[in-house]
Design a protein around this motif. Structure first.
Motif, short mmCIF file in Angstrom:
data_model
loop_
_atom_site.label_atom_id
_atom_site.label_comp_id
_atom_site.label_asym_id
_atom_site.label_seq_id
_atom_site.Cartn_x
_atom_site.Cartn_y
_atom_site.Cartn_z
N UNK A 127 0.83 -1.21 0.00
CA UNK A 127 0.00 0.00 0.00
C UNK A 127 0.86 1.26 0.00
N UNK A 128 1.95 1.26 0.76
CA UNK A 128 2.80 2.43 0.83
C UNK A 128 3.52 2.68 -0.49
N UNK A 129 3.93 1.61 -1.16
CA UNK A 129 4.60 1.77 -2.45
C UNK A 129 3.66 2.37 -3.49
N UNK A 130 2.42 1.92 -3.51
CA UNK A 130 1.44 2.47 -4.45
C UNK A 130 1.17 3.93 -4.12
N UNK A 148 -4.23 -4.87 -1.63
CA UNK A 148 -3.04 -5.67 -1.89
C UNK A 148 -3.38 -7.13 -1.59
N UNK A 149 -3.54 -7.94 -2.63
CA UNK A 149 -3.99 -9.32 -2.48
C UNK A 149 -3.54 -10.13 -3.68
N UNK A 150 -3.09 -11.35 -3.41
CA UNK A 150 -2.73 -12.26 -4.50
C UNK A 150 -3.70 -13.43 -4.61
N UNK A 151 -4.52 -13.64 -3.61
CA UNK A 151 -5.53 -14.70 -3.64
C UNK A 151 -6.75 -14.18 -4.41
N UNK A 152 -6.99 -14.73 -5.58
CA UNK A 152 -8.06 -14.23 -6.43
C UNK A 152 -9.44 -14.52 -5.85
#
Length: 451
Positions: A127-130, A148-152
């Motif tokens: 979140x901070x990078x975005x 921020x999530x990788x689990x679809x």
């Protein structure tokens, strides 16, 4: 019945399945593209609870212009065919660092200014990078949500809960589906994840942008079926070390596939280049041989480009030929026509052809420009700065007509060009255009005499 695991081989190029490894894919003929992946088979038997839907008459389906959402970025709207179609699935591909995420962040910024709800799902950044990247672009309203999530599966539940109008997935190679046992980024994961997103887009009417990584060949990584599943495929092109960027539509179910959008990369993000012709001709050398301006059509937009050629005597037995920005084989063909039909002794010369600005053009209308640039360099004769040429060259040396000749001439006139060398067939219908001299030619000899 317990679920059983099995192993199967997939072609990374087209998604063809096989029970054993094969050196060459029988579907797309690609070599060494098969990879082994473990798949999970569910219990067999008929599915229960299937909802039967009735077909609809095409006359009962209503459409209107409100189905498109304007992004606020005219160059992007041009490539999309007028805006984002509601419920569409859009794939954006490009080299690393080219500006895909920056472009989509700017889309989020302009859409939230229109009070559109946007959900940005990132599997690559925190979140901070975005937030740090977003601060370089400008201010964002509270209508933009970040996840921020990788689990679809978890991401899809969030989408169904808040139902935003626009969703951005960055990137599809980082997402994984729990029902598929293979690793994220694999053929199975990319295919199943895209299928799930397609169902969400069509079922809820949500427009979804998918960022896709590209391979070293410049195509989107993963199975080729990925491009068939989505509605629109956009490629972000250009040299990452240069300032320009070109957004090209490769596939579009709702518009033309030949349109391009031109952007310039600056410190605060991407800015639109509303007049690419003027941009491509910046820094052109004066009174230099081997340089000529030609006109190409990309979709409905005429673009003036500078074609450069350098012809010199070779120091080796085999002359060297190089083409940058256009088809190498096409350049060799045109040089053969010059040798046979015009008598130029090019067999002992090195030849280098370049389209200035780094843009890639393969339209036949630039044939005459390539020929004139080669002859100009070979004879060391300068072509006038205010002269523009276009036309297709045949193997007999004839100059063939091209489409949209009037738009090309008007674009040249707008930028101050005084002379236009074009095919004779096209020139006959353009006599009414005032303020620019139009010279029609039938063959290469007439065109070169106009120099």
């Amino acid at each position: 019945m317990a679920k059983g695991k099995n192993s199967i081989f997939f072609c990374q190029n087209c998604g063809h399945e096989s029970s054993k490894w094969m050196g060459q894919c029988p579907a797309c003929k690609e070599w060494n593209s098969f990879v082994e992946e473990a798949i999970t088979k569910g219990p067999s038997g008929k599915s229960k609870g299937v909802i039967i839907t009735e077909p609809t008459k095409i006359s009962d389906i209503e459409t209107n212009d409100d189905e498109r959402i304007k992004t606020g970025i005219e160059e992007l709207d041009r490539v999309l065919g007028g805006g984002i179609v509601q419920g569409s699935l859009i794939l954006v591909g490009g080299d690393p660092g080219i500006g895909k995420s920056t472009l989509l962040l700017q889309v989020c910024q302009t859409l939230t200014k229109q009070n559109k709800s946007v959900l940005y799902i990132s599997g690559e950044e925190s979140l901070k990078q975005i937030k740090m990247r977003a601060l370089r672009i400008g201010q964002f309203s509270d209508d933009m949500l970040i996840l921020c999530e990788t689990n679809l599966d978890s991401a899809s539940e969030v989408i169904k809960k808040i139902k935003p109008q626009i969703v951005i997935i960055d990137s599809i190679q980082t997402m994984y589906n729990e029902n598929v046992s293979s690793a994220p980024g694999s053929v199975s994961q990319v295919r199943e994840s895209t299928s799930m997103l397609m169902q969400i887009a069509k079922g809820l009417g949500i427009s979804i942008f998918i960022v896709g990584h590209v391979t070293k060949e410049g195509v989107v990584a993963g199975p080729r079926v990925l491009e068939h599943m989505v509605d629109t495929v956009l490629y972000f092109e250009g040299d990452r070390h240069a300032t320009y960027r070109i957004l090209r539509g490769v596939k579009n179910r709702f518009g033309s596939t030949n349109e391009i959008g031109v952007f310039e990369m600056v410190e605060c993000g991407l800015i639109e280049v509303s007049n690419p012709s003027e941009y491509m001709l910046e820094g052109r050398a004066e009174n230099a041989s081997g340089s000529v301006v030609a006109c190409s059509i990309e979709g409905t937009r005429p673009i003036l480009i500078e074609i450069q050629a350098l012809v010199c005597q070779t120091n080796f037995g085999l002359p060297r030929r190089t083409a940058v920005g256009t088809d190498f084989n096409r350049v060799n063909l045109l040089m053969a026509v010059l040798e046979k039909r015009f008598g130029l002794q090019l067999s002992s010369c090195d030849a280098y052809v370049n389209i200035a600005g780094g843009i890639k053009m393969n339209e036949p209308a630039i044939d005459l420009g390539i020929v004139m640039a080669i002859v100009s360099s070979y004879k060391d004769r300068v072509i006038g700065e205010k002269t523009i040429v276009f036309g297709e060259v045949g193997l007999s040396g004839e100059i063939r007509s091209v489409n949209m000749a009037e738009q090309r001439v008007l674009e040249a006139k707008k930028l101050g060009f005084k002379k236009c060398i074009i095919p004779k067939v096209s020139a006959d219908s353009l006599k009414q255009i005032k303020g620019i001299q139009i010279l029609g030619v039938n063959n290469l000899k007439e065109a070169i005499d106009c120099m």
